[in-house]
Design an enzyme around this catalytic site. Sequence first.
Site, PDB file in Angstrom:
ATOM      1  N   GLY A  72       7.939   6.735   2.769  1.00  0.00           N
ATOM      2  CA  GLY A  72       6.516   7.080   2.791  1.00  0.00           C
ATOM      3  C   GLY A  72       5.950   7.028   4.199  1.00  0.00           C
ATOM      4  N   ASP A  73       4.655   6.833   4.258  1.00  0.00           N
ATOM      5  CA  ASP A  73       3.960   6.815   5.552  1.00  0.00           C
ATOM      6  C   ASP A  73       4.075   5.481   6.281  1.00  0.00           C
ATOM      7  OD1 ASP A  73       2.435   5.749   3.334  1.00  0.00           O
ATOM      8  OD2 ASP A  73       0.792   5.480   4.747  1.00  0.00           O
ATOM      9  N   THR A 109       0.201  -2.403  -0.607  1.00  0.00           N
ATOM     10  CA  THR A 109       0.844  -2.285   0.706  1.00  0.00           C
ATOM     11  C   THR A 109      -0.073  -2.941   1.718  1.00  0.00           C
ATOM     12  OG1 THR A 109       1.942  -0.225   0.201  1.00  0.00           O
ATOM     13  CG2 THR A 109       1.459  -0.629   2.524  1.00  0.00           C
ATOM     14  N   GLY A 126       1.719   8.029   0.329  1.00  0.00           N
ATOM     15  CA  GLY A 126       2.174   8.255   1.698  1.00  0.00           C
ATOM     16  C   GLY A 126       2.368   9.713   2.054  1.00  0.00           C
ATOM     17  N   GLY A 167      -1.710   3.875   0.001  1.00  0.00           N
ATOM     18  CA  GLY A 167      -1.848   4.922  -1.004  1.00  0.00           C
ATOM     19  C   GLY A 167      -0.683   5.894  -0.939  1.00  0.00           C
TER      20      GLY A 167
END
Length: 334
Positions: free
Chosen positions: A223-224, A193, A247, A245
């Site tokens: 996710g984050d 990412t 999230g 990583g």
Amino acid sequence: MKRRNFIKKASATSLGIVAVSSTLMSFDEKSEDKKAVILSTLKPIRPLVIATWNTPLAVETAAKILQNGGSALDAVEQGCIIEEANEKNQTVGKGGLPDRDGDVTLDACIMDNKGDYGSVLGVKNITHVISLARKVMEDTPHVMLVGEGAEKFAYEKGFKKENLLTESSKKAWENWKIKSEYKPIINIENHDTIGMLAIDKKGSISGACTTSGLAFKMAGRIGDSPIIGGGLFVDNEIGGASATGLGEEVLKTVGSFLIVELMRQGKSPQEACEEAIGRIVNKPGKDFKNFQVGYIAVNKQGETGAYSIHEWFSYNLFKDGENKNIKSDYFNKA
Ligand code: SD4
């Protein structure tokens, strides 16, 4: 003048005086432990680009824009576009690994020096979701668009429809289906990412983050990365941070926002990243062995930091004319 006010005033860059966060420690008048306040007139480092993982071309692209006098916002968008188009990167853009149903869905967000942001969540069929996030920020009254609404908006803005599932991502999904293990196994050496932060020649900071999310996630999982404060946060007065990583763990601790706030309180980017990882791994009973989280951060002066739970997180840093991949320090040395 009260010392507290003096510090505030002295850190105003308009005075040309800069408080270096690693040396400007938290100041508490009541504390017995009076800490030194050191002000510096050091020149801030700019332009500068920092990005998660081994992303030399993305960082070089962003750096060129900055060296030519372009904005940090353009730099992070164009830098991220490189990874979105890179089909070999199976966690961003075209060629990203799909969800359990075989659909590639992308998440992205972008934040500028004015504190504005735009994000798109769970978008199918559009490669350059970072540009779409920027369009949300600049051309709509909203900050987030999700799924079909985001895709419809993309076509209105002239984005083209593309099949994001490449042959090799499809194969990986078919292999995964044999066992269909419904747990987010994270290969800690293969996160790609991209979270990117840039400071332009004028000293403005922007950031961007783009991903296909967790491989083989449940359909609809976010996710984050597109959540402001989670995968990315920028405050032009202080600095910026970005995450990669698992999230879910980043979101539970609002990691990027936390890092920027810790820097505001006087921590260096490195100290702030370490504390943010600490908030995850020090939770009682937290079993962090099977997941990775990594952070990058930069402050207004161009000091940078990076820290992860496990080994093998790296980042690319462009500063003083050089673009280098650097291995991050990490928590789990056991
Ligand atoms: C997510 N943080 O969706 C992303 C995944 C990631 O490298 O960073 N992968 O949780």
